[in-house]
Design a protein around this motif. Structure first.
Motif, short mmCIF file in Angstrom:
data_model
loop_
_atom_site.label_atom_id
_atom_site.label_comp_id
_atom_site.label_asym_id
_atom_site.label_seq_id
_atom_site.Cartn_x
_atom_site.Cartn_y
_atom_site.Cartn_z
N GLU A 73 0.78 -1.29 -0.06
CA GLU A 73 0.13 -0.05 -0.08
C GLU A 73 0.97 1.17 -0.08
N GLY A 74 0.34 2.31 -0.95
CA GLY A 74 1.03 3.61 -0.83
C GLY A 74 2.31 3.43 -1.59
N LEU A 75 3.23 2.30 -2.20
CA LEU A 75 4.15 2.60 -2.91
C LEU A 75 4.15 3.46 -4.16
N ASP A 76 4.98 4.24 -4.35
CA ASP A 76 5.05 5.22 -5.45
C ASP A 76 6.56 5.42 -5.80
N VAL A 77 7.23 4.62 -6.48
CA VAL A 77 8.35 4.73 -7.06
C VAL A 77 8.54 5.10 -8.32
N THR A 78 8.88 5.90 -9.12
CA THR A 78 9.16 6.26 -10.82
C THR A 78 10.31 6.88 -10.89
N MET A 79 10.99 6.46 -11.84
CA MET A 79 12.22 7.30 -12.26
C MET A 79 11.77 8.02 -13.50
N TRP A 80 12.24 9.61 -13.29
CA TRP A 80 12.07 10.14 -14.55
C TRP A 80 13.51 10.32 -15.54
N ARG A 81 13.33 10.72 -16.69
CA ARG A 81 14.43 10.98 -17.34
C ARG A 81 14.35 12.34 -18.19
N GLY A 82 15.26 13.08 -17.97
CA GLY A 82 14.82 14.43 -18.85
C GLY A 82 16.26 15.36 -19.17
N LEU A 83 16.20 16.30 -19.29
CA LEU A 83 17.30 17.23 -19.80
C LEU A 83 17.64 18.53 -18.72
N ALA A 84 19.10 18.53 -18.66
CA ALA A 84 19.06 19.84 -17.85
C ALA A 84 20.51 20.37 -18.27
N ALA A 85 20.71 21.55 -17.96
CA ALA A 85 22.05 22.46 -18.07
C ALA A 85 22.61 22.96 -17.14
N PRO A 86 23.89 23.20 -16.94
CA PRO A 86 24.50 24.01 -15.75
C PRO A 86 23.43 24.97 -15.24
N ALA A 87 23.81 25.19 -13.78
CA ALA A 87 22.82 26.45 -13.34
C ALA A 87 23.10 27.73 -13.79
N ASN A 88 22.37 28.65 -14.13
CA ASN A 88 22.71 30.10 -14.50
C ASN A 88 22.72 30.12 -15.90
N THR A 89 22.31 28.94 -16.81
CA THR A 89 21.99 29.07 -18.08
C THR A 89 20.88 30.10 -18.29
N PRO A 90 21.26 31.05 -19.60
CA PRO A 90 20.24 31.96 -19.86
C PRO A 90 18.80 31.33 -19.92
N PRO A 91 17.78 32.09 -19.73
CA PRO A 91 16.42 31.30 -19.87
C PRO A 91 16.18 31.43 -21.33
N GLU A 92 16.34 32.30 -22.23
CA GLU A 92 16.21 32.09 -23.55
C GLU A 92 16.90 30.85 -24.17
#
Lengths: 319, 500, 169
Positions: A240-259
């Protein structure tokens, strides 16, 4: 004889076909973007498909570069140290949290700026068909009656599959020995009968579920995901209540310009929506689930604290 | 019969041939350049196959794999620097033969026996894929550990003059491999807080440093002293082995093929261990083992046959079970899946046409790789005409580029130079370098499998004694050590009996 | 000149010291794991250190037993012992090799692959290796720089360092 040239021609052709306009000069991207891939196997393949599709969207190559090792620590460290200009991005996952709390990465998820979530992967729990266990509950009852510990094959101590299995069997109150096999070997060990259960990604079990040698007992997400193997959630099956999922996505170093982030996000969305990506993802057993940067960021943050408390509870946390 | 015909018609179209030709050439170049491997070549080729029709895609992946598995030989024989760890066992005899002016004969022979090994593994695959898939499954951590110990015992055969020195080399190699992240617990070992060191010492980086750098130093020292390397350049001509010559090695080729196929099917092992095992096995069985290591063709034939037979072996669990045994076959598996082909037991019953297409393309790739290499021999041997100090300079540049490109990392270049320095010093102290490489190759597997076995058995060593397979391999290892200890005591007492 | 036995004695001694340092290091630096197994992260490094120490002692002991009566055995390694080269030339070869590698390593990070290769290969070939022809020197340097750049970067799709100057090559 010429990879680069073939690629260039393909890229040029598809860029023309897709957009019909060429991006103005001095606009991002002006040069190839490097996408660091942290793991091998299907994670690498789907990353390459994504890079290929994003190249077509951006009209400039996105190159998947493998930087494996250290449970992801090597690749994360590399990308973190690059200039925050969008030319270095990482094909990331919850591993940013696991590797950080395991004590092998001095920084956490906040060293990166989220771009977009691409998809979800839900670990599943499989047993041999001749095991005599028909369901999760059935297994729990029969194994508890014998009093011997259950041998569970996982990808590595502190890996995401370990975390998943630990959360599950902790809830079920079972005595378990975790056997770390590295990427991809647990299904073979299960087939050979050296372990009782394997907690892995669904695509690894597909041929053996089809041939009838193995059966999947449950998937660890709270909501049922339409993956390559139809199976109830572990929560429905008794944990009951178990919820483990993995996401995969993309990320850039912090402070990359928003545009720049916005541009990459749009390309990622178009790539994820493309027919080619959907088809490849289906064949590889990957579930596309696009999420824009802001919502992705919130998910990373909330998952990070969940993982931290889970690892603490299971005695895996070192940082 | 029908699936075979479908496979033939699908496998002989023009786009499939072009894809296979491209893959063969691409794989060969990657194999030949130290630092670049077929795993990298496959990762680069994979996106190209997305756009191809399934048969052409499979052709390109298989030919890249096979080209990469064959290409490492040329550099090993010609310049004494193996292109891939799988060809490290061929360096001793292969390069000695080059110095004796037999470069083209050696390369051509190695090419042909590589193909024989590969095709032999295909024949085994045709007839015994299910059996071998079951054998592969029967190898758990305890059995693989025993196999690796058996592999380590070949150090005795590599350094017969002084087993102690060979074992020191092996121990140093094993120790170097424990640096970095612990394979089981994930804790850092001997990294002193460096994230770069967490990834450990890359096998390829170490291989380049160990084999190439001492050689460059030696060449430059020789240049300074005014003499050239002893390569007989006057006889650089293309010479192919005769059938009679090859036939005289038939048992060597057959045994090495069988060994390579079986080792290839077992997960977590692969080309280098097969090559070293074949080398030591054939050296023991040879009529004149004393000529091995000094330019015996058998010492090239055994490892080269075995390391290519591994290709077919490695395909067995991938095709038969859908379980890849190494990163390269994992990429090939990805390529299959993208095109909607799911390897596994059902593929054999439901899509025999796909299976026969794979077999056909496997054979086709070997034919193309062989043709390209035999055509290339003429070109390769011209490298020997380059003045040696210039060749040393080119090797240095390639070492730096090769070690950089493994992970696009300057850290690896620095590591390569440091390892090269240690390799040079150790060689001066007469510690042989090949056992170090063997330790580096086998170290991670050895430790991981042992500790996994211990976790499975909850700390009881009985997991080894209860496995007949493990006992057989431990027995083999003991026999080999005993064989060499007795041999060296005998030769030492013979030496001491002689008046000094 | 040192005798082979004396050199082996020193080799053995250095290896013994390395082994001892390694054992101490692995016991103090490596954290204990959490797998709960009796064989943790320290088992292999420490065990190998002990093995190496024993082997070093055997090597040292062997030098006393042999009494230099046997001719020095040729190394049975992959790389042959070269023709007799004086220690001076040997040192020069080592200095040249490692000097080139280290300067090249640093230069490539700053200048990028192409510039570093062409400049250093030409300089090294002309001034250190004593190439007599400027034409050959230039041809080798340009050929190597452009050739490798084209082969790796263009035909094989492998990335080469572009350097901090951002010259793009």
């Amino acid at each position: 004889m010429r990879v680069a040239s073939i690629k260039t021609v393909m890229l040029a052709a598809s860029a023309l076909a897709v957009s019909g306009h060429t991006p103005a000069r001095a606009e991002f991207p002006e040069k190839p973007i490097e996408m660091t891939v942290l793991f091998g196997g299907s994670a690498q393949t789907i990353g390459q498909v994504l890079a290929d599709q994003m190249s077509k969207q951006l009209g400039s190559p996105v190159v998947a570069v493998s930087r494996p090792g250290g449970g992801g620590a090597i690749g994360y460290s590399y990308v973190k140290d690059t200039a925050p200009d969008g030319y270095n991005i990482v094909w990331n996952s919850n591993s940013i949290s696991t590797v950080h709390y395991q004590g092998n990465l001095p920084f956490g998820y906040d060293a990166f700026q989220p771009i977009a979530r691409i998809g979800m992967e839900v670990p599943v729990v499989a047993v041999r068909s001749q095991s005599g266990w028909d369901s999760l509950q059935d297994m729990v009852e029969k194994v508890k009656a014998t009093g011997r510990p259950l041998k569970v094959g996982i990808s590595g101590l502190g890996s995401f599959t370990h975390l998943t299995a630990a959360a599950l069997f902790d809830k079920l109150g079972m005595k378990v020995v975790y056997i770390p096999y590295g990427e991809g070997r647990a299904p073979a060990e299960l087939l050979a009968g050296r372990i009782d259960v394997a907690a892995q990604w669904p695509s690894q079990f597909v041929p053996h579920v089809q041939s009838g040698a193995l059966k999947v007992l449950c998937q660890t997400g709270a909501k049922k995901t339409a993956g390559p193997i139809d199976t109830p959630t572990c929560a429905e099956a008794g944990a009951e209540g178990l919820d483990v999922t993995m996401w995969r996505g993309l990320a850039a170093p912090a402070n990359t310009p928003p545009e720049v982030i916005a541009k990459l996000e749009a390309a990622a969305k178009a790539a994820t929506d493309s027919e080619e990506f959907k088809k490849a993802a289906h064949n590889l057993g990957f579930t596309p689930a696009f999420l824009p940067a802001s919502e992705f960021g919130q998910q990373i943050e909330s998952d990070d604290s969940t993982i931290a408390s889970l690892m603490d509870q299971l005695g895996l946390k070192n940082q | 019969m029908e699936p075979v015909l479908t496979a033939l018609s699908a496998g002989t179209s023009v786009d499939v041939l072009i894809a296979a030709l491209f893959g063969s050439a691409f794989g060969l170049v990657f194999g030949a350049i130290p630092g670049l491997t077929f795993t990298m070549a496959l990762a680069l080729v994979l996106p190209i196959t997305f756009a191809l029709q399934p048969t052409a895609a499979i052709a390109m992946l298989l030919s890249t794999y096979i080209g990469g598995a064959s290409g490492g030989t040329v550099a090993a024989i010609l310049i004494g620097v193996p292109g891939t760890p799988s060809s490290a066992a061929s360096v001793a005899d292969g390069h000695a033969l080059t110095r004796a002016g037999k470069a083209s004969l050696t390369i051509a022979t190695a090419t042909i026996v590589s193909t024989l090994g590969g095709l032999f593994s295909l024949v085994i695959m045709l007839f015994a894929v299910n059996l071998l898939a079951q054998v592969a499954l029967s190898f758990g951590p305890a059995e693989i550990f025993a196999l690796v110990i058996f592999g380590m015992s070949t150090i005795c055969g590599l350094a017969e003059r002084s087993m102690v020195r060979g074992m020191i080399g092996g121990a140093l190699g094993l120790m170097a491999m424990t640096i970095g992240q612990d394979p089981i617990d994930g804790v850092p070992r001997m990294t002193f807080g460096s994230v770069q060191l967490l990834q450990g010492i890359d096998l390829l980086v170490a291989m380049i440093g160990l084999f190439a750098i001492p050689q460059v130093v030696e060449t430059l020292a020789g240049h300074r002293a005014g003499h050239q390397m002893k390569i007989d350049t006057s006889s650089i001509k293309v010479q192919l082995p005769t059938l009679r010559f090859l036939f005289s090695y038939r048992w060597n080729i057959l045994r090495s093929s069988l060994l390579g196929t079986i080792v290839g099917a077992i997960p977590g092992t692969g080309g280098p261990i097969a090559a070293f095992l074949a080398y030591s096995q054939e050296k023991r069985l040879a009529k004149h083992p004393e000529t091995w290591g000094k330019g015996d063709m058998g010492g090239v034939i055994a490892p080269e046959t075995a390391n290519n037979a591994v290709t077919g072996g490695a395909m067995i669990p991938m095709l038969g079970l859908g379980i890849p045994g190494d990163p390269a076959t994992a990429i090939i598996l990805g390529g299959f899946l993208i095109h909607g082909i799911q390897p596994g037991p059902l593929l054999f019953t439901e899509r025999p046409d796909v299976i026969y297409t794979v077999y056909f393309l496997f054979a086709l790739s070997y034919v193309l790789v062989t043709i390209l290499q035999l055509l290339g021999v003429r070109l390769f041997v011209q490298a020997l005409r380059v003045p040696h100090q210039i060749l040393a300079l080119i090797i240095s540049v390639m070492c730096v580029v090769g070690s950089f490109s493994i992970r696009n990392s300057f850290f690896d270049v620095g590591a390569m130079i440091v390892i090269g320095f240690f390799g040079y010093v150790l060689q001066k102290c007469r510690i042989p370098l090949t056992p170090i490489l063997l330790g580096l190759v086998l170290g991670p597997t050895m430790e991981r499998e042992f500790r996994t076995a211990m976790i499975m058995s909850e700390g009881s060593l009985s997991i080894f004694s209860q496995s007949p397979t493990a006992l057989v391999f431990f027995g083999f290892a003991l026999l080999i050590v005993a064989f060499h200890v007795v041999g060296s005591i005998r030769s030492r007492s013979a030496g001491e009996a002689r008046p000094a | 000149m040192t005798t082979p036995a004396l050199r082996d004695r020193w080799t053995g001694l250095v290896i013994l010291l390395v082994a001892i340092a390694w054992i101490i290091g692995s016991e103090y630096v490596i954290p204990s794991g959490y797998s709960g197994s009796a064989f943790g992260p320290r088992t292999f490094p420490t065990g190998l250190g002990i093995l190496l120490a024993i082997l070093a002692v055997v090597l040292i002991a062997g030098t006393f037993r042999r009494r230099d009566t046997l001719p020095p055995p040729a190394p049975s390694d992959a790389v042959d012992e070269p023709a007799k080269v004086s220690t001076r030339d040997e040192m020069w070869g080592a200095a040249a090799t490692f000097g080139f590698l280290i300067i090249y390593f640093v230069a490539m990070q700053v200048l990028g692959f192409m510039l570093a290769t062409v400049l250093l290969v030409a300089t090294f070939n002309y001034f250190v290796l004593g190439s007599r022809s400027l034409v050959t020197t230039g041809a080798v340097a340009l050929g190597l720089g452009v050739g490798v750049w084209y082969l790796m970067g263009h035909l094989l799709g492998v990335y080469l360092p572009t350097g901090m100057l951002g010259l793009g090559v």
